[in-house]
Design a protein around this motif. Sequence first.
Motif, short mmCIF file in Angstrom:
data_model
loop_
_atom_site.label_atom_id
_atom_site.label_comp_id
_atom_site.label_asym_id
_atom_site.label_seq_id
_atom_site.Cartn_x
_atom_site.Cartn_y
_atom_site.Cartn_z
N LYS A 1 -0.52 5.19 0.93
CA LYS A 1 -0.49 6.01 -0.28
C LYS A 1 0.46 5.46 -1.34
O LYS A 1 0.27 5.72 -2.53
N ASP A 2 1.48 4.70 -0.92
CA ASP A 2 2.44 4.16 -1.88
C ASP A 2 2.08 2.74 -2.33
O ASP A 2 2.88 2.08 -2.99
N GLU A 3 0.92 2.28 -1.94
CA GLU A 3 0.44 0.97 -2.41
C GLU A 3 -0.68 1.19 -3.42
O GLU A 3 -1.30 2.25 -3.46
N VAL B 1 -7.37 -2.10 -0.79
CA VAL B 1 -8.70 -2.68 -0.57
C VAL B 1 -8.56 -4.06 0.07
O VAL B 1 -9.33 -4.43 0.96
N LYS B 2 -7.53 -4.80 -0.34
CA LYS B 2 -7.28 -6.14 0.25
C LYS B 2 -7.10 -6.07 1.77
O LYS B 2 -7.46 -7.00 2.48
N VAL B 3 -6.52 -4.96 2.22
CA VAL B 3 -6.28 -4.80 3.67
C VAL B 3 -7.56 -5.01 4.47
O VAL B 3 -7.54 -5.51 5.59
N GLU C 1 -3.33 1.67 -9.84
CA GLU C 1 -2.82 3.03 -9.56
C GLU C 1 -2.41 3.12 -8.09
O GLU C 1 -3.00 2.45 -7.23
N LEU C 2 -1.42 3.95 -7.81
CA LEU C 2 -1.05 4.18 -6.41
C LEU C 2 -2.15 5.02 -5.76
O LEU C 2 -2.61 6.01 -6.34
#
Length: 270
Positions: free
Chosen positions: A89-91, A97-99, A145-146
């Motif tokens: 949530k803080d990213e 999405v990169k994850v 956006e976070l």
Amino acid sequence: MLKVKGITKRFGGLTAVHAVDFEVKQGEIVGLIGPNGAGKTTFFNILTGIYKADEGTIDFENKPIQGLAPFRIAKSGMSRTFQNIRLLKDETVLENVKVGMFGRTKSGLWSAILGMRASRVEEEQVAELSLKAIELVGLNGFEQELAGSLSYGNQRRVEIARALVANPKLLLLDEPTAGMNAQETKEVDDLVRKIRKNGTTVILIEHNVGMVVGLCDRLVVLDHGEKIADGKPEQVIAHPKVIEAYIGKTDEIDETDESEEEVNPIAANS
Ligand SMILES: Nc1ncnc2c1ncn2[C@@H]1O[C@H](COP(=O)(O)OP(=O)(O)OP(=O)(O)O)[C@@H](O)[C@H]1O
Ligand SMILES: [Mg+2]
């Protein structure tokens, strides 16, 4: 594309999924429905390797995958979203999405940390693919956006983008419209059609029966861990066993809550 035979999963004395046969052809959109606790999410957890089945076999693109680790199954081309949104949530939206590409790149995490050239090239590719996935789900402009600041519906879209970034052959969506209003639900309906058009086969778990009847080529119904129907949507929802499974559920609600309005269980949204 996917051939499941006799899959059974027990949790102690409870059989959550019992001897389920399930097939998906390439290019299909298949809806997996059934009352709460029917075993739908457990079934996804078995397909994606989170749970090991007690019995049965799963072939994905003619290769057995039962018992493989989740990352191996993901690498073979199966992606998913979760019933309970799982985002950092803080990213930013972009980082989340990169994850979806982790474990998919050649140079992997170590070289990324060491900052080797190959991984920098890959990093750019990952960013590019992520931006494409973000655009596909209609979140352009939200990249920085976070994730935690987004509306519920948009957070679900981030999850879908993360599942799509590695261009999966098969996408599993666990209640993608949960908590959404009619307009957002319509947008997810359109998005799933777009995803299929792009060449990804889709299985979705849904409580919104009205939506899946219009969207899916085929519906499979689970009840108490057993498959009770499988076929064309209009036929499946008219099946006596399916009606009984849903009416059984509303009867239970009526007993515990007298004020519960009477609803047509088949037409009801979640
Ligand atoms: N890890 C677990 N340990 C024990 N029991 C579990 C576990 N996961 C699921 N169950 C049980 O298995 C049954 C099927 O649960 P599951 O979450 O698969 O249902 P579902 O069809 O996805 O329901 P819902 O529509 O509410 O999401 C339920 O009785 C649930 O309590
Ligand atoms: Mg579930």
